[in-house]
Write a protein that holds these residues in place. Structure first.
Motif, mmCIF file in Angstrom:
data_model
loop_
_atom_site.group_PDB
_atom_site.id
_atom_site.type_symbol
_atom_site.label_atom_id
_atom_site.label_comp_id
_atom_site.label_asym_id
_atom_site.label_seq_id
_atom_site.Cartn_x
_atom_site.Cartn_y
_atom_site.Cartn_z
ATOM 1 N N TYR A 247 -83.282 118.701 20.637
ATOM 2 C CA TYR A 247 -84.334 117.665 20.704
ATOM 3 C C TYR A 247 -84.648 117.355 21.946
ATOM 4 C CZ TYR A 247 -86.519 113.153 20.552
ATOM 5 O OH TYR A 247 -87.561 112.149 20.714
ATOM 6 N N THR B 235 -89.193 116.763 13.468
ATOM 7 C CA THR B 235 -88.783 116.083 14.835
ATOM 8 C C THR B 235 -89.247 114.719 14.806
ATOM 9 O OG1 THR B 235 -89.471 118.623 15.734
ATOM 10 C CG2 THR B 235 -88.739 116.920 17.156
ATOM 11 N N VAL C 167 -86.622 112.576 13.864
ATOM 12 C CA VAL C 167 -85.404 112.503 14.880
ATOM 13 C C VAL C 167 -85.692 111.468 16.045
ATOM 14 C CG1 VAL C 167 -83.903 113.860 16.199
ATOM 15 C CG2 VAL C 167 -84.878 114.785 14.185
ATOM 16 N N GLU C 168 -87.000 111.568 16.485
ATOM 17 C CA GLU C 168 -87.314 110.552 17.650
ATOM 18 C C GLU C 168 -87.137 109.213 17.321
ATOM 19 O OE1 GLU C 168 -91.141 109.241 20.309
ATOM 20 O OE2 GLU C 168 -91.440 110.177 18.422
ATOM 21 N N GLY D 183 -87.145 122.794 18.144
ATOM 22 C CA GLY D 183 -87.110 121.440 18.159
ATOM 23 C C GLY D 183 -86.723 120.646 16.815
ATOM 24 N N SER E 190 -83.070 119.938 15.541
ATOM 25 C CA SER E 190 -82.627 118.608 15.705
ATOM 26 C C SER E 190 -82.532 117.698 14.434
ATOM 27 C CB SER E 190 -83.026 117.927 16.655
ATOM 28 O OG SER E 190 -84.390 117.300 16.449
#
Length: 705
Positions: A387, A413, A416-417, A692, A695
């Motif tokens: 990530y 992604t 995940v952020e 990415g 992650s």
């Protein structure tokens, strides 16, 4: 989209060079800072290319954050730790590539910069403060790094550096500048990166015998494709053919290790980083005679060596060195766990080899589910690392071959952020970029680029990825509450569906989609025409998401009709089949099923455990990481890592099968984390080993806490 204004700086470039390929320009200014101002020192900078910022000879920052066409994000970099009371030197090196790529758009080169000490602008471009020149050491006419990224790096050094980038006094030649047209400068949304340093250690060495004649010289894809649709220097115009040069050595491994830091002529030494990392290689070199020093690199070893063909990129930087001592640093960021230094022409001392990392600032994550499970802990650490390397200015697929902002990847992604940071700043920046152009050159009306900001001069696009953007927008709204951005997309979303409307057949299903109809890297990609049911499952999901986003009953009804037709045509009583082909005006059903098709069906609610219980339990109990060993259902083609295995895990997580999710995560990802410390694009190490979307493992682990 908030505009950012410079106080005094104007956009400038080297006179007459704004539309020339690969100009490595250097700009410097000398300024004074009073003691009380040192703690309030900032450099603002924007450019259409890539910059490296130095203060008093020390590297400070790499950037900028990317934006869509004709928009440029302004960085405001704190330079407090690098300046002192009195005289300081600020220097910018800027690569004006001016070629089309997936990484940077082809736009006229410029840089705009100013330094503030306290509230005072002490120097700025467009006045007399900054002088400029073309980097005299960088070789301009080189091949592209990859099809997706601009130029590789090569250098020629004639001895000691001249001090342009760091010395207060400089009396050498300068190049005239010109003020160019004003630019639309907007704010940077993404957090600023960290520049951590990680040391490399030597692990092996051997001979590099010159004059080797391989059976075949490998050539990078881009070098064979130069022309109107892919800009760059043709191979015959390049000053050096570095790719061929490193293949003209015969590499013979030696037992043991080199004694000390001296690298003998026609020998190589391989260094290893603790994990697969992204950033700029930094090292010291010294030679007594003129020589060539090559640095090859890769994420994994191929038969114990660093080899170019594995990634299909020009993973090598060349230095031609006159006798002297050098502190050398790559200009661009690359991804590697291994680097191989080759000395040719003279002995050379190579020491203090390290990576200056370029990645998202550190994140904190506590997952009780990991307690006591070393394998899951290692996987989670690899997911965090993946990530951080792929979420700097926007979400990238990989930080190596492409550094491109791909749709579909961003759907995963983005989740995940929010988990790792509690915000969606990078996702907002990523999505906002798509709004900077009303329409996109070389793409059909209504279609969205498969990755952006990027150029698609060859007219290629993935229609499926545009649909994933619509699905992502619904989740983005739920996690961010950013109704304004979602509403700003409404016109693009409806124009996208208007585009797809022209491909609907009499059943309301998409048929014969244009260009690259992509599902995943598996057999499923061979079954995309004429009526592809996974694509239509996605279409139903996107219609439903847009219907909910914009309170549109018509779109919701269309989504329902597509779902009903898929169930009628694709379901054969045991599995969902992938496609139907049209022969003599009628649809014919080959009755071939792939694993990923089943996951598309459950992910987009075409099927549920309640509506298709037998299929669901077959997938749960007899599919998964071990199926290649058990050989269960050999007639159903295997899924790959992305997106098949991810859809599988998401479905199991959605329906509460936590034990199975943990078992699958170990089976799918542990060998990746063990080998590189990052997670991969495929289920093998034959492409990017740092992606990415991978992650997303953290998202599933967190749902179990």
């Amino acid at each position: 989209m908030k505009e950012q204004l410079f106080e005094l700086a104007k956009p400038v470039w080297l006179q007459g060079k704004a539309e020339e390929i690969h100009i490595r320009a250097q700009f410097r200014a000398v300024f004074r800072c009073e003691e009380e101002e040192v703690k309030k020192a900032v450099c603002r900078v924007a450019t259409s290319g890539i910059y490296n910022l130095f203060v008093n000879g020390r590297f400070v920052a790499y950037g900028p954050a990317r934006a869509g066409k004709n928009h440029f994000r302004m960085d405001a970099v704190s330079i407090e730790p690098f300046i002192k009371k009195g005289v300081n030197v600020i220097a910018l090196e800027v690569a004006g590539y001016y070629v089309n790529s997936y990484y940077l758009q082809c736009q006229p080169s410029f840089v705009q910069a100013e330094v503030l000490c306290g509230e005072r602008v002490v120097c700025h471009t467009g006045g007399t403060d900054f002088i400029a020149r073309i980097n005299p050491y960088a070789v301009r006419k080189v091949m592209r790094y990859s099809f997706q990224r601009p130029m590789m790096e090569a250098y020629r050094y004639g001895g000691e550096e001249d001090g342009f980038m760091c010395a207060p006094d400089y009396s050498g030649e300068v190049f005239p500048q010109e003020i160019v047209e004003d630019k639309k400068i907007i704010e940077r949304l993404a957090p600023y990166p960290e520049y951590e340093s990680v040391q490399a250690q030597p692990v092996s060495y051997g001979e590099a015998r010159p004059g080797y004649q391989p059976e075949e010289i490998w050539k990078e894809r881009a070098s064979k494709s130069m022309g109107p649709k892919l800009r760059g220097f043709p191979l015959e115009a390049c000053e050096w053919n570095v790719v061929e040069e490193v293949q003209r050595f015969q590499y013979i491994a030696s037992p043991g290790m080199l004694a000390g830091e001296a690298l003998p002529n026609h020998h190589y030494q391989i260094y290893e980083l603790p994990y697969n990392a992204t950033g700029m290689v930094d090292f010291e070199a010294e030679c007594a005679s003129e020589m060539d020093l090559y640095c090859m690199f890769d994420e994994v070893l191929s038969q114990g060596d660093v080899a170019l063909p594995r990634m299909g990129c020009v993973n090598v930087v060349k230095y031609h060195l006159a006798p002297g001592k050098y502190h050398l640093k790559f200009f661009e960021v690359y991804t590697m766990k291994y680097m191989k230094f080759i000395a040719s022409g003279s002995d050379c001392t190579v020491k203090n080899v390290r990576m200056v990392e370029y990645k998202h600032h550190p994140v904190q994550l506590s997952l009780p589910v990991l307690n006591g499970n070393e394998k899951l802990q290692k996987i989670a650490a690899a997911a965090v690392e993946s990530y951080r390397q792929n979420a700097v200015d926007l979400f990238t697929d990989c930080p190596s071959r492409e550094r491109a902002g791909w749709l579909c990847d961003s759907f995963f992604t983005g989740r995940v952020e929010k988990l790792l940071t509690g915000q969606s700043l990078i996702e907002r920046s990523f999505l906002e970029n798509f709004l900077h152009e009303e329409s996109y050159a070389f793409l059909p009306e209504g279609m969205l680029p498969m990755c952006y900001p990027s150029d698609h001069d060859d007219g290629n696009f993935i229609p499926n990825w545009a649909l994933w953007l619509v699905v992502e927008l619904e989740e983005y709204l739920a996690r961010s509450g950013d109704r304004m951005l979602v509403d700003a997309f409404k016109d693009k979303v409806y124009r996208l569906f208007q585009y797809f409307k022209s491909f609907e057949n009499c059943d309301g299903l998409l048929e014969n989609l244009e260009q690259w109809v992509f599902l995943e890297w598996s057999r499923a990609n061979d079954l995309t025409q004429d009526v592809n049911y996974p694509s239509n499952m996605l279409y139903s999901g996107a219609l439903r998401a847009a219907g909910r986003l914009y309170d549109d009953g018509v779109l919701l009804e269309r989504a329902k009709q597509v779902k009903e037709k898929i169930l009628e045509q694709s379901w054969n009583g045991a599995f969902f089949t992938d496609n139907a082909v049209r022969q003599n005006g009628a649809l014919v059903f080959p009755n071939e099923s792939t694993e990923v098709c089943q996951y598309y069906a459950f992910f987009f609610d075409i099927a549920t455990p309640k509506s298709h219980p037998k299929l669901f339990h077959t997938l749960l109990e007899e599919f998964g990481p071990e199926r290649k060993q058990t050989k269960h259902y050999p007639e159903v083609a295997f899924a790959n890592a992305f997106i098949g295995n991810y859809l599988r895990l998401d479905i199991l997580s959605r329906y509460g099968y936590h034990k199975e999710v943990l078992q699958n995560i170990e089976g799918y990802f542990y060998y990746m984390a063990e080998k590189t410390g990052t997670l991969w694009e495929h289920d093998g190490d034959y492409a990017s080993c740092d992606h990415g979307f991978a992650s997303h493992v953290l998202y599933w682990l967190n749902k179990m806490c």
